[in-house]
Design a protein around this motif. Structure first.
Motif, short mmCIF file in Angstrom:
data_model
loop_
_atom_site.label_atom_id
_atom_site.label_comp_id
_atom_site.label_asym_id
_atom_site.label_seq_id
_atom_site.Cartn_x
_atom_site.Cartn_y
_atom_site.Cartn_z
N SER A 1 -20.74 27.52 -15.68
CA SER A 1 -21.33 27.51 -17.00
C SER A 1 -20.54 26.54 -17.87
O SER A 1 -19.43 26.16 -17.53
CB SER A 1 -21.30 28.92 -17.61
OG SER A 1 -21.97 28.92 -18.85
N SER A 2 -21.12 26.15 -18.98
CA SER A 2 -20.44 25.20 -19.86
C SER A 2 -21.06 25.32 -21.25
O SER A 2 -22.26 25.55 -21.38
CB SER A 2 -20.62 23.77 -19.34
OG SER A 2 -20.24 22.84 -20.33
N PRO A 3 -20.23 25.17 -22.29
CA PRO A 3 -20.80 25.23 -23.65
C PRO A 3 -21.55 23.95 -24.04
O PRO A 3 -22.19 23.92 -25.08
CB PRO A 3 -19.56 25.42 -24.53
CG PRO A 3 -18.44 24.85 -23.75
CD PRO A 3 -18.77 25.07 -22.31
N GLN B 1 -35.44 28.02 -17.52
CA GLN B 1 -36.60 28.20 -18.40
C GLN B 1 -36.22 27.99 -19.86
O GLN B 1 -35.08 28.16 -20.25
CB GLN B 1 -37.19 29.60 -18.21
CG GLN B 1 -37.65 29.91 -16.80
CD GLN B 1 -38.90 29.12 -16.39
OE1 GLN B 1 -39.51 28.45 -17.22
NE2 GLN B 1 -39.25 29.18 -15.11
N SER B 2 -37.21 27.65 -20.63
CA SER B 2 -37.02 27.52 -22.07
C SER B 2 -36.85 28.91 -22.69
O SER B 2 -37.48 29.86 -22.26
CB SER B 2 -38.23 26.81 -22.67
OG SER B 2 -38.11 26.74 -24.06
N ALA B 3 -35.97 28.98 -23.67
CA ALA B 3 -35.77 30.24 -24.39
C ALA B 3 -35.90 29.97 -25.88
O ALA B 3 -35.68 28.84 -26.33
CB ALA B 3 -34.40 30.83 -24.07
N GLY C 1 -23.55 25.08 -8.56
CA GLY C 1 -24.10 24.25 -9.63
C GLY C 1 -24.14 24.95 -10.98
O GLY C 1 -23.83 26.14 -11.13
N ARG C 2 -24.54 24.17 -11.98
CA ARG C 2 -24.62 24.67 -13.36
C ARG C 2 -25.70 25.73 -13.47
O ARG C 2 -26.82 25.54 -13.03
CB ARG C 2 -24.92 23.49 -14.29
CG ARG C 2 -25.19 23.85 -15.73
CD ARG C 2 -25.54 22.57 -16.50
NE ARG C 2 -25.84 22.81 -17.90
CZ ARG C 2 -27.05 23.05 -18.38
NH1 ARG C 2 -28.08 23.10 -17.56
NH2 ARG C 2 -27.25 23.24 -19.67
N LEU C 3 -25.32 26.86 -14.06
CA LEU C 3 -26.30 27.92 -14.34
C LEU C 3 -25.99 28.47 -15.73
O LEU C 3 -24.93 29.04 -15.95
CB LEU C 3 -26.23 29.03 -13.30
CG LEU C 3 -27.25 30.15 -13.56
CD1 LEU C 3 -28.62 29.76 -13.02
CD2 LEU C 3 -26.81 31.46 -12.90
N ILE C 4 -26.92 28.31 -16.63
CA ILE C 4 -26.76 28.82 -17.99
C ILE C 4 -27.74 29.98 -18.16
O ILE C 4 -28.95 29.78 -18.14
CB ILE C 4 -27.08 27.72 -19.03
CG1 ILE C 4 -26.23 26.46 -18.76
CG2 ILE C 4 -26.83 28.23 -20.45
CD1 ILE C 4 -24.76 26.65 -18.90
#
Lengths: 221, 241
Positions: free
Chosen positions: B48-50, B165-167, B215-218
Motif C-alpha cells: 500500500s502507499s499514500p 474499483q472507483s469509490a 503488487g499495489r493494493l489499495i
C-alpha cells in the motif's frame, strides 16, 4: 463610438458552454502499456537435491543444465538422473541457477521471493490414468498439457508432494521443497515444470505460462 | 473609542459592497500525498502507499455573494472538477515489476470532485475599478476515486485484468483564498482568484480479480485531498451603491 450591447443571457449561455466543454476535456481516461525491461537473468540449471528422511547420509543430486540462453544447443542431461531407493521417503529441494553469471545467481531465491504466483509440477511417467490426480494440491500435469498415461505399465512408482506454502490467503503450495515417496523398484521419467501464474495462481496447472519444463530420468532400486 | 465605533458603523451602514453571481474555471494543483506518485513494487504480499497519483486538474463552478455592508457578505459556491491520473507509467511499471511479466496495460479514469460550500466574503476596493475579494467557505465535498484496470500479459498469454474499483465519499471540506476583480462594466466584472481547498474523506475501495498477494493494493484511502485552485471568471454584479 460604437456602443457595446450587453446580453446577460448570452453571457450565461456562453459561460455554460465553455464550462461544459472544459469538463468534457478534463474527463479523459489515462492508459499505458508497460513492457518488461530487458532481462539480465537466465534459468540455465535445475538441481534436484534429495535427502533420505530415514538416512541423512543417503543424498542424491540430479542436475539438468542448459548453458545456451538461446536454447538452440541441446541441454546437458548427463547428470539429470535420480537414483532412489525403493520404499523410501526423500525430502527434496529444487535449486534453480543462472550459471551464465559468475558467481552463479540462485534464481530459486527469486522464485521464493515471488512464491505467490509460481508453482512447481512434478509428473512421474509412465503413470496409469487412474493414478493421475488433478486437483489444486496435486503435482500431476493434466493429459491436455502433455501427460501421456499408460494402460499397461510398467509404471514409475514415485509420488511427489509439495511441502511448502506461499503467503496467499488462503495459502497455496509452491514446490521448492517436496517429498519424494518411492514404491517398488521401477524406472521412468520425472517431468518438472515451473508455472508462472501472475495473479492467476489457484493451485492448478492451467493458468499462466511455463518458466521451466525439463525431464529427469528416475531409477528406483 | 465611541467615535471610532460610530465612524465604522456609519461607514459600514452607508454603503454596500458589490454583490455578484458568476462563473469561474481554472486549473487545480493537488498537494500532499494525494498529488504524489510512486513506484510501488511488491513481489511477496500486497503493498500500500499514500501516493494518490492525482495530477493537475481542471474545474468549473458557480459562485456568488450578497454583501450586507461595504465589505462583508455571505455567499457560496458550487464547484466541479476532475484530476487525471498522473505518472500512470510509474503506476504500471510497479505492477510489471511486482508480477515479473512481459507486459502490463494499465488504464485509469479520473478523480471527480464537487463541492457545495457557503461562507463569508470580504471585499475591498483598492484602486479605480479594481477590488480584492477574500472568502472563507466550509461545506461538503464529494469525491470519486479513479477506476484503475490492470491487464497482465506474460509469454503472450493474457493472464486477465484486475480492477481497483472507483469509490466515492462525501466529507466536510473547506475553501479559502483571495482574488482580484476588475469591473469591466458597471454590472460585469472579471475575476482572478487563488484558493486553497481541503477535505479528508476516508474511502473504502473494492478490488476485484485480485487472486495473488503481490503488487499495489489499495483497499482504503484516508489522506487529505487538498490543493490550490487558480481560476478566472466573470460575474454579474448587482447592488452597487
Amino acid at each position: 463610438m460604437k456602443r457595446v450591447k450587453f446580453s446577460f443571457n448570452r453571457l450565461v449561455a456562453g459561460c455554460v458552454s465553455v464550462f461544459l466543454l472544459f469538463l468534457s476535456g478534463c474527463n479523459k481516461k489515462e492508459s499505458t502499456v508497460t513492457p518488461a525491461p530487458p532481462s539480465n537473468e537466465f534459468l540455465t540449471t535445475v538441481e534436484l537435491k534429495l535427502v533420505n528422511t530415514a538416512d541423512a547420509t543417503d543424498t542424491v543430486t540430479a542436475i539438468w543444465r542448459q548453458l545456451d540462453p538461446t536454447g538452440t544447443a541441446l541441454p546437458d542431461t548427463s547428470k539429470a538422473i535420480l537414483g532412489l531407493k525403493a520404499n523410501a521417503t526423500y525430502s527434496a529441494n529444487v535449486v534453480l541457477l543462472d550459471e551464465t553469471q559468475t558467481p552463479a545467481v540462485v534464481v530459486s531465491d527469486e522464485i521464493k521471493d515471488r512464491e505467490n504466483y509460481h508453482l512447481f509440477f512434478f509428473q512421474p511417467t509412465p503413470i496409469s490414468a487412474s493414478n493421475l490426480i488433478i486437483s489444486n494440491t496435486s503435482t500431476d500435469i493434466p493429459v491436455a498439457d502433455g501427460t501421456v498415461t499408460s494402460a499397461s505399465g510398467p509404471y514409475l512408482n514415485l509420488v511427489v508432494t509439495r511441502t511448502d506454502q506461499d503467503t496467499n490467503n488462503p495459502p497455496l503450495q509452491i514446490g521448492l521443497t517436496d517429498n519424494f515417496v518411492t514404491g517398488a523398484a521401477s524406472t521412468g521419467w520425472l517431468r518438472v515444470v515451473l508455472r508462472h501464474q501472475p495473479n492467476v495462481k489457484n493451485g492448478t496447472y492451467d493458468p499462466g505460462s511455463s518458466d521451466l519444463d525439463v525431464n529427469f530420468q528416475i531409477n528406483i532400486q | 473609542m465611541t467615535a471610532l465605533t460610530g465612524f465604522l458603523a456609519s461607514s459600514v451602514m452607508a454603503q454596500k459592497g458589490s454583490s455578484f453571481i458568476g462563473v469561474e474555471g481554472g486549473v487545480s494543483f493537488p498537494t500532499g500525498n494525494w498529488g504524489k506518485s510512486a513506484f510501488i513494487s511488491s513481489t511477496n504480499g500486497y503493498a500500500s502507499s499514500p501516493a494518490g497519483f492525482a495530477g493537475t486538474g481542471g474545474f468549473g463552478g458557480v459562485s456568488g455573494a450578497w454583501f450586507f455592508n461595504r465589505h462583508f457578505g455571505i455567499g457560496g459556491l458550487f464547484r466541479y472538477g476532475t484530476y487525471h491520473t498522473k505518472d500512470i507509467n510509474t503506476l504500471s511499471a510497479g505492477y510489471q515489476d511486482s508480477f515479473d511479466v512481459d507486459q502490463v496495460a494499465t488504464s485509469s479514469t479520473s478523480y471527480k470532485m464537487w463541492s457545495l460550500m457557503p461562507g463569508l466574503y470580504y471585499q475591498q476596493k483598492i484602486w479605480g475599478r479594481l477590488s480584492v475579494t477574500a472568502r472563507a467557505l466550509a461545506g461538503i465535498t464529494h469525491t470519486q476515486t479513479p477506476k484503475v484496470s490492470v491487464d497482465v500479459t506474460d509469454s503472450d498469454i493474457d493472464d486477465g485484468t484486475f480492477v481497483q474499483q472507483s469509490a466515492s465519499k462525501t466529507a466536510f471540506g473547506f475553501d479559502g483564498g483571495v482574488g482580484l476583480s476588475y469591473a469591466v462594466l458597471s454590472f460585469l466584472s472579471v475575476n482572478l482568484r487563488g484558493d486553497y481547498f481541503y477535505s479528508k474523506p476516508n474511502f473504502t475501495i473494492q478490488n476485484s480479480e485480485r487472486s495473488n498477494a503481490a503488487g499495489r493494493l489499495i483497499d482504503s484511502y484516508n489522506q487529505p485531498l487538498a490543493g490550490v485552485n487558480l481560476s478566472l471568471g466573470v460575474a454579474y454584479v448587482f447592488g452597487n451603491k
